[in-house]
Design an enzyme around this catalytic site. Sequence first.
Site, PDB file in Angstrom:
ATOM      1  N   HIS A 278      -0.458 -10.569 -20.158  1.00  0.00           N
ATOM      2  CA  HIS A 278      -0.432  -9.078 -20.037  1.00  0.00           C
ATOM      3  C   HIS A 278       1.094  -8.816 -20.404  1.00  0.00           C
ATOM      4  CE1 HIS A 278      -0.737  -5.102 -18.344  1.00  0.00           C
ATOM      5  NE2 HIS A 278       0.105  -5.324 -17.236  1.00  0.00           N
TER       6      HIS A 278
ATOM      7  N   VAL B 151       0.655   1.997  -7.107  1.00  0.00           N
ATOM      8  CA  VAL B 151      -0.420   1.593  -7.406  1.00  0.00           C
ATOM      9  C   VAL B 151      -1.372   1.153  -6.249  1.00  0.00           C
ATOM     10  CG1 VAL B 151      -1.446  -0.595  -8.502  1.00  0.00           C
ATOM     11  CG2 VAL B 151       0.462   0.452  -9.631  1.00  0.00           C
TER      12      VAL B 151
ATOM     13  N   ALA C  30       0.917  -1.297  -0.118  1.00  0.00           N
ATOM     14  CA  ALA C  30      -0.031  -0.051  -0.052  1.00  0.00           C
ATOM     15  C   ALA C  30       0.851   1.416   0.029  1.00  0.00           C
ATOM     16  CB  ALA C  30      -0.942   0.036   1.128  1.00  0.00           C
TER      17      ALA C  30
ATOM     18  N   VAL D 240      -1.639  -8.237  -8.298  1.00  0.00           N
ATOM     19  CA  VAL D 240      -1.374  -7.113  -9.405  1.00  0.00           C
ATOM     20  C   VAL D 240       0.338  -7.212  -9.776  1.00  0.00           C
ATOM     21  CG1 VAL D 240      -1.351  -4.767  -9.598  1.00  0.00           C
ATOM     22  CG2 VAL D 240      -3.119  -5.708  -8.257  1.00  0.00           C
TER      23      VAL D 240
HETATM   24  P1  NAP Z   1       6.386   0.912  -6.262  1.00  0.00           P
HETATM   25  O1  NAP Z   1       5.572   2.319  -6.068  1.00  0.00           O
HETATM   26  O2  NAP Z   1       7.749   0.876  -6.486  1.00  0.00           O
HETATM   27  O3  NAP Z   1       5.810   0.228  -5.038  1.00  0.00           O
HETATM   28  C1  NAP Z   1       6.399  -0.951  -4.392  1.00  0.00           C
HETATM   29  C2  NAP Z   1       5.726  -1.584  -3.462  1.00  0.00           C
HETATM   30  O4  NAP Z   1       6.105  -2.875  -3.350  1.00  0.00           O
HETATM   31  C3  NAP Z   1       5.830  -0.697  -2.196  1.00  0.00           C
HETATM   32  O5  NAP Z   1       4.881  -0.763  -1.462  1.00  0.00           O
HETATM   33  C4  NAP Z   1       7.162  -1.432  -1.643  1.00  0.00           C
HETATM   34  O6  NAP Z   1       6.937  -1.373  -0.136  1.00  0.00           O
HETATM   35  C5  NAP Z   1       6.526  -3.085  -1.831  1.00  0.00           C
HETATM   36  N1  NAP Z   1       7.663  -3.809  -1.880  1.00  0.00           N
HETATM   37  C6  NAP Z   1       8.857  -3.759  -2.709  1.00  0.00           C
HETATM   38  N2  NAP Z   1       9.619  -4.977  -2.584  1.00  0.00           N
HETATM   39  C7  NAP Z   1       9.032  -5.408  -1.442  1.00  0.00           C
HETATM   40  C8  NAP Z   1       9.438  -6.759  -0.801  1.00  0.00           C
HETATM   41  N3  NAP Z   1      10.853  -7.299  -0.832  1.00  0.00           N
HETATM   42  N4  NAP Z   1       8.772  -6.970   0.079  1.00  0.00           N
HETATM   43  C9  NAP Z   1       7.779  -6.645   0.668  1.00  0.00           C
HETATM   44  N5  NAP Z   1       7.181  -5.310  -0.053  1.00  0.00           N
HETATM   45  C10 NAP Z   1       7.888  -5.004  -1.193  1.00  0.00           C
HETATM   46  O7  NAP Z   1       5.583   0.064  -7.197  1.00  0.00           O
HETATM   47  P2  NAP Z   1       4.187   0.413  -8.129  1.00  0.00           P
HETATM   48  O8  NAP Z   1       4.549   1.121  -9.161  1.00  0.00           O
HETATM   49  O9  NAP Z   1       3.303   0.548  -6.904  1.00  0.00           O
HETATM   50  O10 NAP Z   1       4.169  -1.200  -8.692  1.00  0.00           O
HETATM   51  C11 NAP Z   1       3.862  -2.323  -8.073  1.00  0.00           C
HETATM   52  C12 NAP Z   1       3.950  -3.507  -8.560  1.00  0.00           C
HETATM   53  O11 NAP Z   1       2.674  -3.670  -9.455  1.00  0.00           O
HETATM   54  C13 NAP Z   1       4.719  -3.681  -9.755  1.00  0.00           C
HETATM   55  O12 NAP Z   1       5.470  -5.139  -9.720  1.00  0.00           O
HETATM   56  C14 NAP Z   1       4.356  -3.458 -11.174  1.00  0.00           C
HETATM   57  O13 NAP Z   1       4.930  -3.840 -12.265  1.00  0.00           O
HETATM   58  C15 NAP Z   1       3.001  -4.068 -10.890  1.00  0.00           C
HETATM   59  N6  NAP Z   1       1.900  -3.387 -11.623  1.00  0.00           N
HETATM   60  C16 NAP Z   1       1.159  -4.202 -12.350  1.00  0.00           C
HETATM   61  C17 NAP Z   1       0.159  -3.757 -13.263  1.00  0.00           C
HETATM   62  C18 NAP Z   1      -0.914  -4.899 -13.759  1.00  0.00           C
HETATM   63  O14 NAP Z   1      -1.659  -4.387 -14.887  1.00  0.00           O
HETATM   64  N7  NAP Z   1      -0.970  -6.076 -13.597  1.00  0.00           N
HETATM   65  C19 NAP Z   1      -0.159  -2.283 -13.506  1.00  0.00           C
HETATM   66  C20 NAP Z   1       0.687  -1.503 -12.702  1.00  0.00           C
HETATM   67  C21 NAP Z   1       1.732  -2.025 -12.236  1.00  0.00           C
HETATM   68  P3  NAP Z   1       8.210  -0.380   0.416  1.00  0.00           P
HETATM   69  O15 NAP Z   1       7.446   0.860   0.895  1.00  0.00           O
HETATM   70  O16 NAP Z   1       8.247  -1.046   1.869  1.00  0.00           O
HETATM   71  O17 NAP Z   1       9.480  -0.548  -0.037  1.00  0.00           O
END
Ligand code: NAP
Length: 321
Positions: A178, A13, A9, A121
Amino acid sequence: MSKVSIIGASGTVGRYAALAISRIPNMSEVLLFGRAHSHAMLEGIKRDLLDSSAATGIPTKVKYSSDILDLAESDIVIITAGVPRRPDQDRFDLASQNAWVVAEYSKKIADVAPEALIMVVTNPVDIMTSVALEYSGKDKHHVFGLGTHLDSMRLKSLIAEQYHVHVSEVHTRIIGEHGESMVPLWSATTIGGIQLANLPQFSKPDYESLLETVKKTGQKIIEGRGATEWGPGEAIATIVRVILGNENRILTLAAYVSQEINGIGGVCIGVPVYINRSGVHPVEIHIEEEEAIAFKASVARVKKATEEMMTMLEEKKNGWL
Ligand code: NAP
């Protein structure tokens, strides 16, 4: 009254999804789940969401936590945790990094929230959905991914723009990965309920160019503003609303398909699913031969990558999971 938890969270996203979900009526709680080092961020998101609730007049309880036990009694747990891709990366490039995160959380969710549906996601979403299904041990109807829902929405909005019609007049679907091998179902694309081919008033679309634009949309957004946010966030909230409202809709999500599409399947991938409170149920469909060939290729590509990922997790999991 329903509880929805978002793992990841503090990310782009996850936090927008939290905002969109907090506007769904009759939510008892939105739980922002994140790592302890992100508590200041989660506190900030919580406060901002409460301000937003006060402004809209939709009261939703918002909590944050790093304690896995707090996921208990969730109706839906959404996993957005994991690294996002850079503009130069393919979604598959993220697989080995994100698989650990998804596997670990899926296992824990199954322990503390056995009744919850899991929505994945994190990218590459098709592979991560298989990882979540395997490591949660849940029923195949209770674990699904965002799949090609967003891609389908992107195509819908491009067609609406091209033909100057309201976006809700357009129905279309992209199935498969996707990613690069996604398959648009032109045979299921309609404007005002009428197939594109039967609309002489509208010129024939440039199918290739529309598909290429859809494929590049995510990359363009990342290049332009650093991350995709509102599109996935709203798509996630739509799915939550459909489930909690028991709306019985058909959306294109990543789910385990056996052979519902022209007899092809054996992996988690984007397909039309009937979705309601009971989870996701792939809908058996027959598609055109050309579409079936492309879907078969997409399934083969995702299956190969999924099998490699499962082997990697299996070989190295001791001490991790
Ligand atoms: P982001 O802003 O970098 O956020 C990443 C989130 O994941 C943060 O809350 C982070 O927590 C957490 N995280 C990262 N590494 C972790 C770990 N080892 N253990 C626990 N938590 C961890 O990225 P975002 O843009 O929100 O994207 C998140 C994911 O969704 C990505 O994989 C992205 O490719 C995917 N996505 C998918 C779609 C789809 O259509 N399926 C669309 C958009 C994005 P901390 O704050 O603790 O670092």
